[in-house]
Scaffold this motif. Structure first.
Motif, short mmCIF file in Angstrom:
data_model
loop_
_atom_site.label_atom_id
_atom_site.label_comp_id
_atom_site.label_asym_id
_atom_site.label_seq_id
_atom_site.Cartn_x
_atom_site.Cartn_y
_atom_site.Cartn_z
N PRO A 54 63.85 24.20 55.55
CA PRO A 54 64.07 25.64 55.43
C PRO A 54 65.17 26.10 56.39
N ILE A 55 65.96 27.04 55.95
CA ILE A 55 66.98 27.64 56.80
C ILE A 55 66.40 28.95 57.32
N PRO A 56 66.24 29.08 58.64
CA PRO A 56 65.62 30.30 59.17
C PRO A 56 66.51 31.53 58.98
N ALA A 57 65.88 32.65 58.75
CA ALA A 57 66.60 33.91 58.55
C ALA A 57 66.97 34.54 59.87
N ASP A 58 68.07 35.27 59.87
CA ASP A 58 68.47 36.02 61.06
C ASP A 58 67.34 36.97 61.46
N GLY A 59 67.06 37.04 62.75
CA GLY A 59 66.01 37.91 63.27
C GLY A 59 64.64 37.27 63.29
N MET A 60 64.52 36.08 62.71
CA MET A 60 63.23 35.39 62.64
C MET A 60 62.94 34.70 63.97
N PRO A 86 74.19 15.32 47.62
CA PRO A 86 74.36 16.65 48.21
C PRO A 86 74.15 16.59 49.73
N MET A 87 74.96 17.35 50.45
CA MET A 87 74.84 17.42 51.91
C MET A 87 74.90 18.86 52.34
N LEU A 88 74.01 19.23 53.26
CA LEU A 88 73.99 20.56 53.84
C LEU A 88 74.08 20.42 55.35
N TYR A 89 74.88 21.24 55.95
CA TYR A 89 74.97 21.30 57.41
C TYR A 89 74.74 22.76 57.82
N THR A 90 73.75 22.98 58.65
CA THR A 90 73.42 24.34 59.07
C THR A 90 73.52 24.46 60.58
N GLN A 91 74.26 25.47 61.02
CA GLN A 91 74.33 25.80 62.45
C GLN A 91 73.48 27.04 62.66
N VAL A 92 72.55 26.96 63.59
CA VAL A 92 71.65 28.07 63.88
C VAL A 92 71.85 28.48 65.34
#
Length: 98
Positions: A54-60, A86-92
């Motif tokens: 899961p990609i966390p939502a802003d403010g979470m 498929p590749m996903l890269y997420t910066q949090v």
């Protein structure tokens, strides 16, 4: 039909290219890498997995290694490998909870 913006045309061209096709006999499994950083760019955690998370939502408020933090922003890049996976890269970007 109107002309596509060059950015959209480049996305479609890349996705239709042979380098983004699944090879015979292969089953593509998505790869997802999440990087968690502080507002000043200090690296906190890198999580890599086969499959997606899961990609966390802003403010979470989330918990990283037993510590609550608040998500300030996320940015995700989506692409495919030469094998078509498929590749996903997420910066949090996170900060301490007040």
């Amino acid at each position: 039909m109107t002309d596509l913006h060059p950015t959209f045309a480049a996305i479609i061209k890349r996705d239709r290219s042979d380098e983004c096709r699944v090879r015979p006999g292969q089953t593509p499994v998505a790869f997802h890498g999440l990087t968690f950083e502080t507002p000043d760019g200090t690296h906190l955690v890198q999580l890599d997995t086969a499959g997606t998370m899961p990609i966390p939502a802003d403010g979470m408020t989330i918990v990283l290694h037993d510590q609550p933090v608040i998500v300030l922003s996320t940015e995700t890049a989506y692409t495919r490998t030469e094998e078509g996976r498929p590749m996903l890269y997420t910066q949090v970007v996170v900060d301490t909870v007040a």
